[in-house]
Design an enzyme around this catalytic site. Structure first.
Site, PDB file in Angstrom:
ATOM      1  CE  LYS A  63     -73.369  47.340 -26.658  1.00 12.08           C
ATOM      2  NZ  LYS A  63     -74.821  47.630 -26.762  1.00 12.08           N
ATOM      3  CD  GLU A 100     -74.102  53.850 -21.739  1.00 14.86           C
ATOM      4  OE1 GLU A 100     -73.674  54.629 -22.607  1.00 14.86           O
ATOM      5  OE2 GLU A 100     -74.542  52.721 -21.987  1.00 14.86           O
TER       6      GLU A 100
END
EC number: 4.2.1.11
Length: 444
Positions: A352, A215
């Protein structure tokens, strides 16, 4: 009325080189929209089914079955329908075309959440274009949200856990520029702290310690979780933002929870003697010591996805000053959110879209969370694409917070850059969540 003319899916690749699903939607009036779905590494066992091919191709991670489900089942069934009817289309796909359920609701086991979501996202973009409004405005209208708010970015600048090859058990150490005046300034603060952090890590651990994880955060080979917090504190000080930039953590504790109900802080060590195994209560006390020593405002997945009891204890003890975020615990599932609200298990939702598999169900989970007085953090996945849908989602639902990685790697910056564009487009109407990130708007 403009109607759906065609829907086509293809296999593309995510930021980890794994296949994922992309969908194109063509509308009768010439409008075109495209969306791609992400994929997680530390996935909750209660997430809706991500359909993978298995076998040897792509090490089992191919998505040709999901692509085929869009091209042969979902696509043809949606031709002629109204792209602005998001709820109707999502419910049609989830309830009728797929129809699979388990104890937590619609699980998408027949067609795959990745197939359904790719269509759901693309249709949402098409609906916005047909209405001739920005995507964030279309999403706000779908949810009944009247006040748009730009989120506080939570930059994941130190990676551990399942996202990095170091020995750090806890997965994400984040910085949140809550003291910024607007999103543009928040980006400036985040980037400056990130660069100071790089220099601090390089000086202390050498050049190779500044290699980045999935990430975009650094993955220094440290084992002490407290050392991660110390590095952040130092970088924030060096950047001159003490008090303006605060800290968040995503522990992803399910990744190191054992069958013996202990948490192993040394789970990545091959010659592990079990000396760092601790109980849920001991882990809870460790978090409390972190909170007393560092400016921590958010702790995500502090315990295993089935450890409702210890979650509730931590929330009762420090939930006023720190948000306790459910990710693997809740998997953006309205039924699990309802249970957690009733049992006071946590006090914030990690949103999400690919955990639940449709825009409509995601909006439902957010509205429930906000009505309960919870915070909401919109989130990417560790396997991302260049798709920017979640940036518009965060603004449209006024979640107040977004985490989509470090200010590094294009698939992460794509979202942050889209938020900069949205803030510019809103002009004097733009509101930045700032210190009100846990409750940026009244429930809608």
């Amino acid at each position: 009325m403009a109607t759906i003319k065609s829907i086509k899916a293809r296999q593309i690749f995510d930021s980890r080189g794994n296949p994922t699903v992309e969908v194109d939607v063509h509308i009768s009036n010439g409008v075109f929209a495209r969306a791609a779905v992400p994929s997680g590494a530390s996935t909750g066992i209660y997430e809706a089914l991500e359909l993978r091919d298995g076998g040897s191709d792509y090490l089992g991670k191919g998505v040709s079955k999901a692509v085929n489900n869009v091209n042969s089942i979902i696509g043809p069934a949606l031709v002629g329908k109204d792209p602005t009817d998001q709820t109707g289309l999502d419910n049609f796909m989830v309830h009728q075309l797929d129809g699979t359920q388990n104890e937590w609701g619609w699980c998408k086991e027949k067609l795959g959440a990745n197939a359904i979501l790719a269509v759901s996202l693309a249709v949402c973009k098409a609906g916005a274009a047909v209405r001739n409004v920005p995507l964030y405005k279309h999403i706000a209208d779908l949810a009944g949200n009247k006040k748009l708010v730009l989120p506080v970015p939570a930059f994941n600048v130190i990676n551990g856990g399942s996202h990095a090859g170091n020995k750090l058990a806890m997965q994400e150490f984040m910085i949140l520029p809550v003291g910024a005046a607007n999103f543009k300034e928040a980006m400036k603060m985040g980037c400056e702290v990130y660069h100071h952090l790089k220099a601090v890590i390089k000086k202390k651990y050498g050049q190779d310690a500044t290699n980045v994880g999935d990430e975009g955060g650094f993955a220094p080979n440290i084992q002490e979780n407290k050392e991660g917090l110390e590095l952040l504190k130092t970088a924030i000080e060096k950047a001159g933002y003490t008090g303006k930039v605060v800290i968040g953590m995503d522990v992803a504790a399910s990744e190191f929870y054992g069958k013996d109900k202990s948490y192993d802080l040394n789970f990545k060590e091959e010659s592990n003697d079990g000396s760092q195994k601790i109980s849920g209560d001991q882990l809870k006390d460790l978090y409390k010591s972190f909170v007393s020593e560092y400016p921590i405002v958010s702790i995500e997945d502090p315990f295993d996805q089935d450890d409702w009891e210890t979650y509730a204890k931590l929330t009762a003890e420090i939930g006023e000053q720190v948000q306790i975020v459910g990710d693997d615990l809740l998997v953006t599932n309205p039924k699990r959110v309802a249970k957690a609200i009733a049992e006071k298990t946590c006090n914030a939702l990690l949103l999400k879209v690919n955990q639940i598999g449709s825009v409509t169900e995601s909006i439902e989970a957010v509205k429930m969370s906000k009505k309960a007085g919870w915070g909401v953090m919109t989130s990417h996945r560790s396997g991302e694409t260049e798709d920017t849908f979640i940036a518009d989602l965060a603004v449209g639902l006024s979640t107040g917070q977004i985490k989509t990685g470090a200010p590094c790697r294009s698939e992460r910056l794509a979202k942050y850059n889209q938020l900069l564009r949205i803030e510019e487009e809103l002009g004097s109407e733009a509101v930045y969540a700032g210190a009100s990130f846990r409750k940026p708007v009244e429930p809608y």
